[in-house]
Scaffold this motif. Structure first.
Motif, PDB file in Angstrom:
ATOM      1  N   ALA A 171      -4.676   2.455   5.172  1.00 51.54           N
ATOM      2  CA  ALA A 171      -5.698   2.604   6.205  1.00 51.54           C
ATOM      3  C   ALA A 171      -6.945   3.289   5.654  1.00 51.54           C
ATOM      4  O   ALA A 171      -8.078   2.859   5.903  1.00 51.54           O
ATOM      5  CB  ALA A 171      -5.131   3.400   7.384  1.00 51.54           C
ATOM      6  N   VAL A 172      -6.729   4.374   4.903  1.00 54.04           N
ATOM      7  CA  VAL A 172      -7.859   5.116   4.326  1.00 54.04           C
ATOM      8  C   VAL A 172      -8.557   4.287   3.255  1.00 54.04           C
ATOM      9  O   VAL A 172      -9.796   4.252   3.173  1.00 54.04           O
ATOM     10  CB  VAL A 172      -7.379   6.456   3.745  1.00 54.04           C
ATOM     11  CG1 VAL A 172      -8.520   7.179   3.048  1.00 54.04           C
ATOM     12  CG2 VAL A 172      -6.800   7.338   4.851  1.00 54.04           C
ATOM     13  N   GLY A 173      -7.771   3.593   2.419  1.00 56.81           N
ATOM     14  CA  GLY A 173      -8.348   2.763   1.374  1.00 56.81           C
ATOM     15  C   GLY A 173      -9.179   1.622   1.933  1.00 56.81           C
ATOM     16  O   GLY A 173     -10.207   1.241   1.340  1.00 56.81           O
ATOM     17  N   PHE A 174      -8.767   1.101   3.062  1.00 55.09           N
ATOM     18  CA  PHE A 174      -9.545   0.045   3.723  1.00 55.09           C
ATOM     19  C   PHE A 174     -10.936   0.568   4.079  1.00 55.09           C
ATOM     20  O   PHE A 174     -11.955  -0.081   3.825  1.00 55.09           O
ATOM     21  CB  PHE A 174      -8.802  -0.402   4.988  1.00 55.09           C
ATOM     22  CG  PHE A 174      -9.283  -1.697   5.562  1.00 55.09           C
ATOM     23  CD1 PHE A 174      -8.571  -2.865   5.352  1.00 55.09           C
ATOM     24  CD2 PHE A 174     -10.445  -1.751   6.313  1.00 55.09           C
ATOM     25  CE1 PHE A 174      -9.011  -4.071   5.885  1.00 55.09           C
ATOM     26  CE2 PHE A 174     -10.892  -2.946   6.849  1.00 55.09           C
ATOM     27  CZ  PHE A 174     -10.178  -4.114   6.633  1.00 55.09           C
ATOM     28  N   LYS A 175     -10.955   1.769   4.642  1.00 53.25           N
ATOM     29  CA  LYS A 175     -12.232   2.384   5.017  1.00 53.25           C
ATOM     30  C   LYS A 175     -13.104   2.623   3.785  1.00 53.25           C
ATOM     31  O   LYS A 175     -14.309   2.306   3.782  1.00 53.25           O
ATOM     32  CB  LYS A 175     -11.973   3.699   5.739  1.00 53.25           C
ATOM     33  CG  LYS A 175     -13.227   4.541   5.970  1.00 53.25           C
ATOM     34  CD  LYS A 175     -12.864   5.941   6.406  1.00 53.25           C
ATOM     35  CE  LYS A 175     -14.061   6.863   6.321  1.00 53.25           C
ATOM     36  NZ  LYS A 175     -13.714   8.255   6.656  1.00 53.25           N
ATOM     37  N   GLU A 214      -9.684  -6.399  -2.078  1.00 50.60           N
ATOM     38  CA  GLU A 214      -8.240  -6.482  -1.828  1.00 50.60           C
ATOM     39  C   GLU A 214      -7.418  -5.938  -2.989  1.00 50.60           C
ATOM     40  O   GLU A 214      -6.392  -5.276  -2.772  1.00 50.60           O
ATOM     41  CB  GLU A 214      -7.859  -7.930  -1.521  1.00 50.60           C
ATOM     42  CG  GLU A 214      -8.552  -8.469  -0.268  1.00 50.60           C
ATOM     43  CD  GLU A 214      -7.882  -9.716   0.266  1.00 50.60           C
ATOM     44  OE1 GLU A 214      -6.644  -9.773   0.267  1.00 50.60           O
ATOM     45  OE2 GLU A 214      -8.604 -10.625   0.688  1.00 50.60           O
ATOM     46  N   GLY A 215      -7.833  -6.208  -4.202  1.00 48.35           N
ATOM     47  CA  GLY A 215      -7.107  -5.666  -5.341  1.00 48.35           C
ATOM     48  C   GLY A 215      -7.186  -4.155  -5.393  1.00 48.35           C
ATOM     49  O   GLY A 215      -6.188  -3.465  -5.625  1.00 48.35           O
ATOM     50  N   GLY A 216      -8.370  -3.611  -5.172  1.00 46.60           N
ATOM     51  CA  GLY A 216      -8.546  -2.163  -5.158  1.00 46.60           C
ATOM     52  C   GLY A 216      -7.786  -1.499  -4.031  1.00 46.60           C
ATOM     53  O   GLY A 216      -7.289  -0.370  -4.173  1.00 46.60           O
ATOM     54  N   LEU A 217      -7.660  -2.200  -2.901  1.00 49.68           N
ATOM     55  CA  LEU A 217      -6.933  -1.648  -1.761  1.00 49.68           C
ATOM     56  C   LEU A 217      -5.460  -1.474  -2.093  1.00 49.68           C
ATOM     57  O   LEU A 217      -4.852  -0.442  -1.771  1.00 49.68           O
ATOM     58  CB  LEU A 217      -7.091  -2.571  -0.550  1.00 49.68           C
ATOM     59  CG  LEU A 217      -6.341  -2.163   0.719  1.00 49.68           C
ATOM     60  CD1 LEU A 217      -6.800  -0.797   1.212  1.00 49.68           C
ATOM     61  CD2 LEU A 217      -6.536  -3.210   1.820  1.00 49.68           C
ATOM     62  N   VAL A 218      -4.867  -2.469  -2.741  1.00 57.93           N
ATOM     63  CA  VAL A 218      -3.451  -2.368  -3.119  1.00 57.93           C
ATOM     64  C   VAL A 218      -3.255  -1.245  -4.133  1.00 57.93           C
ATOM     65  O   VAL A 218      -2.292  -0.469  -4.039  1.00 57.93           O
ATOM     66  CB  VAL A 218      -2.949  -3.709  -3.688  1.00 57.93           C
ATOM     67  CG1 VAL A 218      -1.495  -3.578  -4.151  1.00 57.93           C
ATOM     68  CG2 VAL A 218      -3.073  -4.812  -2.648  1.00 57.93           C
ATOM     69  N   TYR A 220      -5.111   1.460  -4.522  1.00 55.77           N
ATOM     70  CA  TYR A 220      -5.286   2.743  -3.823  1.00 55.77           C
ATOM     71  C   TYR A 220      -4.039   3.071  -3.003  1.00 55.77           C
ATOM     72  O   TYR A 220      -3.609   4.232  -2.942  1.00 55.77           O
ATOM     73  CB  TYR A 220      -6.511   2.658  -2.911  1.00 55.77           C
ATOM     74  CG  TYR A 220      -6.883   3.968  -2.242  1.00 55.77           C
ATOM     75  CD1 TYR A 220      -7.830   4.813  -2.813  1.00 55.77           C
ATOM     76  CD2 TYR A 220      -6.288   4.362  -1.048  1.00 55.77           C
ATOM     77  CE1 TYR A 220      -8.175   6.013  -2.213  1.00 55.77           C
ATOM     78  CE2 TYR A 220      -6.624   5.565  -0.437  1.00 55.77           C
ATOM     79  CZ  TYR A 220      -7.569   6.382  -1.016  1.00 55.77           C
ATOM     80  OH  TYR A 220      -7.897   7.575  -0.420  1.00 55.77           O
ATOM     81  N   SER A 221      -3.465   2.058  -2.372  1.00 56.09           N
ATOM     82  CA  SER A 221      -2.334   2.280  -1.470  1.00 56.09           C
ATOM     83  C   SER A 221      -1.048   2.598  -2.223  1.00 56.09           C
ATOM     84  O   SER A 221      -0.291   3.487  -1.832  1.00 56.09           O
ATOM     85  CB  SER A 221      -2.102   1.042  -0.597  1.00 56.09           C
ATOM     86  OG  SER A 221      -3.251   0.716   0.150  1.00 56.09           O
ATOM     87  N   GLU A 222      -0.798   1.890  -3.316  1.00 50.67           N
ATOM     88  CA  GLU A 222       0.512   1.967  -3.959  1.00 50.67           C
ATOM     89  C   GLU A 222       0.501   2.681  -5.299  1.00 50.67           C
ATOM     90  O   GLU A 222       1.565   3.002  -5.833  1.00 50.67           O
ATOM     91  CB  GLU A 222       1.082   0.563  -4.119  1.00 50.67           C
ATOM     92  CG  GLU A 222       1.201  -0.174  -2.790  1.00 50.67           C
ATOM     93  CD  GLU A 222       2.248  -1.262  -2.828  1.00 50.67           C
ATOM     94  OE1 GLU A 222       3.181  -1.157  -3.646  1.00 50.67           O
ATOM     95  OE2 GLU A 222       2.132  -2.204  -2.039  1.00 50.67           O
ATOM     96  N   GLY A 223      -0.679   2.926  -5.869  1.00 48.18           N
ATOM     97  CA  GLY A 223      -0.721   3.641  -7.133  1.00 48.18           C
ATOM     98  C   GLY A 223       0.015   2.901  -8.236  1.00 48.18           C
ATOM     99  O   GLY A 223      -0.059   1.671  -8.337  1.00 48.18           O
ATOM    100  N   PRO A 224       0.798   3.625  -9.071  1.00 47.94           N
ATOM    101  CA  PRO A 224       1.513   2.995 -10.191  1.00 47.94           C
ATOM    102  C   PRO A 224       2.473   1.882  -9.765  1.00 47.94           C
ATOM    103  O   PRO A 224       2.771   0.981 -10.544  1.00 47.94           O
ATOM    104  CB  PRO A 224       2.283   4.169 -10.817  1.00 47.94           C
ATOM    105  CG  PRO A 224       1.492   5.381 -10.438  1.00 47.94           C
ATOM    106  CD  PRO A 224       0.962   5.083  -9.062  1.00 47.94           C
ATOM    107  N   ALA A 225       2.934   1.934  -8.522  1.00 40.70           N
ATOM    108  CA  ALA A 225       3.865   0.914  -8.047  1.00 40.70           C
ATOM    109  C   ALA A 225       3.226  -0.461  -7.954  1.00 40.70           C
ATOM    110  O   ALA A 225       3.912  -1.463  -7.727  1.00 40.70           O
ATOM    111  CB  ALA A 225       4.418   1.307  -6.668  1.00 40.70           C
ATOM    112  N   ILE A 226       1.917  -0.526  -8.184  1.00 37.66           N
ATOM    113  CA  ILE A 226       1.205  -1.808  -8.113  1.00 37.66           C
ATOM    114  C   ILE A 226       1.718  -2.782  -9.171  1.00 37.66           C
ATOM    115  O   ILE A 226       1.532  -4.007  -9.043  1.00 37.66           O
ATOM    116  CB  ILE A 226      -0.314  -1.588  -8.285  1.00 37.66           C
ATOM    117  CG1 ILE A 226      -1.084  -2.851  -7.872  1.00 37.66           C
ATOM    118  CG2 ILE A 226      -0.641  -1.182  -9.700  1.00 37.66           C
ATOM    119  CD1 ILE A 226      -2.589  -2.689  -7.909  1.00 37.66           C
ATOM    120  N   ILE A 227       2.368  -2.281 -10.195  1.00 39.91           N
ATOM    121  CA  ILE A 227       2.838  -3.144 -11.271  1.00 39.91           C
ATOM    122  C   ILE A 227       3.758  -4.253 -10.757  1.00 39.91           C
ATOM    123  O   ILE A 227       3.804  -5.358 -11.308  1.00 39.91           O
ATOM    124  CB  ILE A 227       3.540  -2.307 -12.369  1.00 39.91           C
ATOM    125  CG1 ILE A 227       3.756  -3.155 -13.620  1.00 39.91           C
ATOM    126  CG2 ILE A 227       4.863  -1.731 -11.850  1.00 39.91           C
ATOM    127  CD1 ILE A 227       4.251  -2.360 -14.813  1.00 39.91           C
TER     128      ILE A 227
END
Length: 326
Positions: free
Chosen positions: A256-260, A271-275, A277-284
């Motif tokens: 929610a915060v990353g969307f803002k 969209e890539g930056g949002l993921v 920001y939301s998930e951090g290292p788990a983005i892998i």
């Protein structure tokens, strides 16, 4: 004298039949009849029972859109049988209509379902006013019209279950409270007389059962027969979580915060930056999907994200509407 003329149409009804005590699997029976422009769906249910098969079972009571007992699905759409005109149903779906219970997997007898899960989740959010008051007050507890307006029609909910069983999350997550429970929670969260404000919000914030598992499909708003608009109440409860300091850092709140942040920076969504920001290292774990999105042009490199022509105006709107830091 009324000049309204009554019209008729031949309609075929494919009706769900099942008796949990006798049947291993459900089946469908077809009933064809002439339907008048004055009839509602409940009239059809009555005619099937009275004219075709007396064993056909469904719930009904008030016939005035108040009790919520007669909620079923017509062609997959949750609806209140006593409220929906057959003319409207035919306009939407044609003359071949399928009548089913709100939840096939909870069917007990034909269109009657076991709503035990609905009432359990309804009760779990403490759907009553919790207030420490004087047992012998000297004056009434007055609520101003402005304070009453904050309920935003959430008190109009009739607990029919139409939104609950239309919700895709309820279908796959047995712990999820559901839109009806959230609308009821908001009704008391918005009441100035309630003293369980933070406690209730903390329960609504819990992962898997709470607000953050809502997928924003708007199906609950679409099917609500009383126009309570549960998704609007869910959004307001999200805002309360931040405003009251209940929200903690997790994937959902960071999303929610990353969307803002993304909109404030670009005026459009990264969209890539949002993921990230939301998930951090788990983005892998999302790399295979990200590559497919990149090839389709769904995501772009950070330096290639376009800026909105109205970025200044967008940033001003965000600044004026942001009341809470997180």
């Amino acid at each position: 004298m009324s000049t309204h003329s009554i019209t008729t149409q031949k309609v075929n009804f494919r009706v769900f039949r099942f008796n949990a005590g006798d049947d291993y699997l459900p089946y469908y029976e077809n009933y064809t009849m002439e339907v008048t422009s004055e009839e509602v769906v409940l009239d059809i249910l009555n005619r099937i029972k009275w004219d075709f098969d007396g064993s056909f079972s469904y719930r009904r009571s008030c016939r005035h859109g108040i009790c919520g007992a007669c909620a079923i699905k017509v062609n997959g759409r949750s609806t209140l049988a006593c409220k929906e005109s057959m003319t409207t149903m035919i306009d939407w779906f044609g003359t071949d209509l399928t009548l089913e219970p709100l939840s096939i997997k909870r069917a007990v007898k034909d269109l009657i379902i076991d709503k035990g899960d609905f009432w359990k989740k309804h009760d779990a959010i403490h759907p009553y006013l919790i207030s420490h008051i004087d047992e012998h007050p000297e004056m009434e507890c007055a609520v101003t019209p402005e304070q009453a307006d904050e309920l935003n029609d959430a008190d109009l909910c009739i607990q029919c279950g139409a939104c609950h069983y239309a919700c895709p999350v309820v279908e796959v997550n047995e712990d999820f409270f559901g839109p009806a429970a959230f609308a009821k929670a908001y009704r008391f969260e918005a009441d100035v007389r309630d003293d369980a404000h933070i406690t209730r919000l903390e329960e609504l914030h819990e992962e898997k059962q709470g607000l953050w598992d809502c997928v924003k499909c708007f199906e609950c708003a679409e099917v609500c027969p009383k126009e309570v608009n549960p998704i609007d109440k869910i959004t307001k409860l999200h805002q309360m979580l931040f405003k009251e300091g209940v929200a903690t850092s997790n994937v959902a709140t960071r999303h929610a915060v990353g969307f803002k942040h993304s909109i404030a920076k670009h005026g459009v969504l990264d969209e890539g930056g949002l993921v990230l920001y939301s998930e951090g290292p788990a983005i892998i774990k999302h790399i295979p999907v990200a590559l497919k999105m990149f090839r389709k042009g769904k995501i772009v490199m950070p330096w290639a994200i376009p800026k909105s022509d109205n970025l200044d105006e967008i940033q001003q709107l965000i600044k004026s509407s942001s009341t809470v830091k997180f």
